[in-house]
Every structure is written in C-alpha cells, then in structure tokens.
Design a protein around this motif. Sequence first.
Motif, short mmCIF file in Angstrom:
data_model
loop_
_atom_site.label_atom_id
_atom_site.label_comp_id
_atom_site.label_asym_id
_atom_site.label_seq_id
_atom_site.Cartn_x
_atom_site.Cartn_y
_atom_site.Cartn_z
N GLN A 235 -19.08 74.80 -13.19
CA GLN A 235 -18.85 74.08 -14.42
C GLN A 235 -19.54 72.73 -14.38
O GLN A 235 -19.99 72.28 -13.32
N GLU A 236 -19.61 72.09 -15.53
CA GLU A 236 -20.23 70.77 -15.63
C GLU A 236 -19.55 69.78 -14.68
O GLU A 236 -18.33 69.74 -14.59
N ASN A 237 -20.38 69.00 -13.99
CA ASN A 237 -19.81 68.03 -13.05
C ASN A 237 -20.11 66.59 -13.45
O ASN A 237 -20.01 65.68 -12.63
N ALA A 238 -20.47 66.34 -14.70
CA ALA A 238 -20.78 64.98 -15.15
C ALA A 238 -19.64 64.37 -15.95
O ALA A 238 -19.14 63.30 -15.60
N ALA A 239 -19.21 65.00 -17.01
CA ALA A 239 -18.19 64.45 -17.90
C ALA A 239 -16.80 64.90 -17.44
O ALA A 239 -16.48 66.09 -17.50
N PRO A 240 -15.93 63.97 -17.02
CA PRO A 240 -14.58 64.36 -16.58
C PRO A 240 -13.74 64.99 -17.68
O PRO A 240 -12.81 65.75 -17.40
N GLU A 241 -14.08 64.72 -18.95
CA GLU A 241 -13.33 65.31 -20.05
C GLU A 241 -13.44 66.83 -20.07
O GLU A 241 -12.53 67.51 -20.55
N VAL A 242 -14.52 67.35 -19.54
CA VAL A 242 -14.67 68.81 -19.46
C VAL A 242 -13.55 69.39 -18.61
O VAL A 242 -12.90 70.36 -19.00
N ARG A 243 -13.29 68.80 -17.47
CA ARG A 243 -12.23 69.29 -16.59
C ARG A 243 -10.86 69.15 -17.26
O ARG A 243 -10.02 70.05 -17.16
N THR A 244 -10.63 68.06 -17.95
CA THR A 244 -9.37 67.86 -18.67
C THR A 244 -9.18 68.93 -19.73
O THR A 244 -8.09 69.51 -19.87
N ASP A 245 -10.24 69.21 -20.49
CA ASP A 245 -10.16 70.23 -21.54
C ASP A 245 -9.95 71.63 -20.96
O ASP A 245 -9.23 72.45 -21.55
N ILE A 246 -10.56 71.91 -19.83
CA ILE A 246 -10.37 73.21 -19.18
C ILE A 246 -8.90 73.39 -18.79
O ILE A 246 -8.30 74.44 -19.05
N LEU A 247 -8.31 72.37 -18.19
CA LEU A 247 -6.89 72.46 -17.80
C LEU A 247 -6.00 72.67 -19.02
O LEU A 247 -5.07 73.49 -18.99
#
Length: 139
Positions: free
Chosen positions: A52-64
């Motif tokens: 997955q994308e490793n630049a924008a932390p919001e991506v990880r938040t949205d995935i969770l």
Amino acid sequence: MQQATTILSVDTHGQGLTEVTRDVAAWVRAQGMTEGLLTLFCRHTSASLIIQENAAPEVRTDILAYFARIAPEDRRAYAHDDEGPDDMPAHLRAILTGVHLSIPLIDGRLALGTWQGIYLFEHRRAPHRRSIALHMMGE
C-alpha cells in the motif's frame, strides 16, 4: 538458480499497519541476487500482508476505518469469539487482504512502485509478535 529463506519477526502495537519494507529490502540485498522472485507469507490467521501507499498517513487511517465498517467488532454478529470481540473480525479481515505476497526482483531491487510499501496488517487490538516467512528464488 539460488534460493534463500528466513523468518522475519515483527512486533505490532495492536490494530494497524506496520511497515516492513526496509527490513525486507535489507534481507533481499544481503542475498546478493539480481533477478528473481520474493514470496512473503504471514504465518497467522488474524494478521495479513498488503502492499500500500507509504507516503500519506491518511491512507492507513482510511484503510483501518474501512475494515472496521465491513468487519465490525460485534459479539452478536459472530459465533466465534473465543478470544474476544476482535477475534472473528480479525479472521475476516485477514481473508479479505490475504496472507501472501509475491514481488519480482529486478536489477537487485524489489520491483515496488515509488509510493508502495510492504505492510503487516495487524487485525487484533492487542500487540503481538508476528512472523513472516520470506522465500527468494533467483540468480
């Protein structure tokens, strides 16, 4: 043709994504191969692997947040809750994301895109020590 294997241990902090790209890439470099295929296999039923994308932390938040919606913690929804309300949702999330990855090795480097990272996706609330089996075959 050469082969190499190892087990990578990863300590998680509970639910979330733990990036393992650097550890995996360092092991790959140490093998000295230039062309081949790396396979990663998560040895658990309540954790998984994703790229997955490793630049924008919001991506990880949205995935969770997304996985909390599609596999919610609700004791009334599942027959299997032996280890608590996050038990069965963790299994479902692992099914949906998968426990193995295959990544080509080209010119001695993993063929990941610019913003791609390798993550162990912990689906349980409590911290765990997880293990990922790595197998590389190449020249």
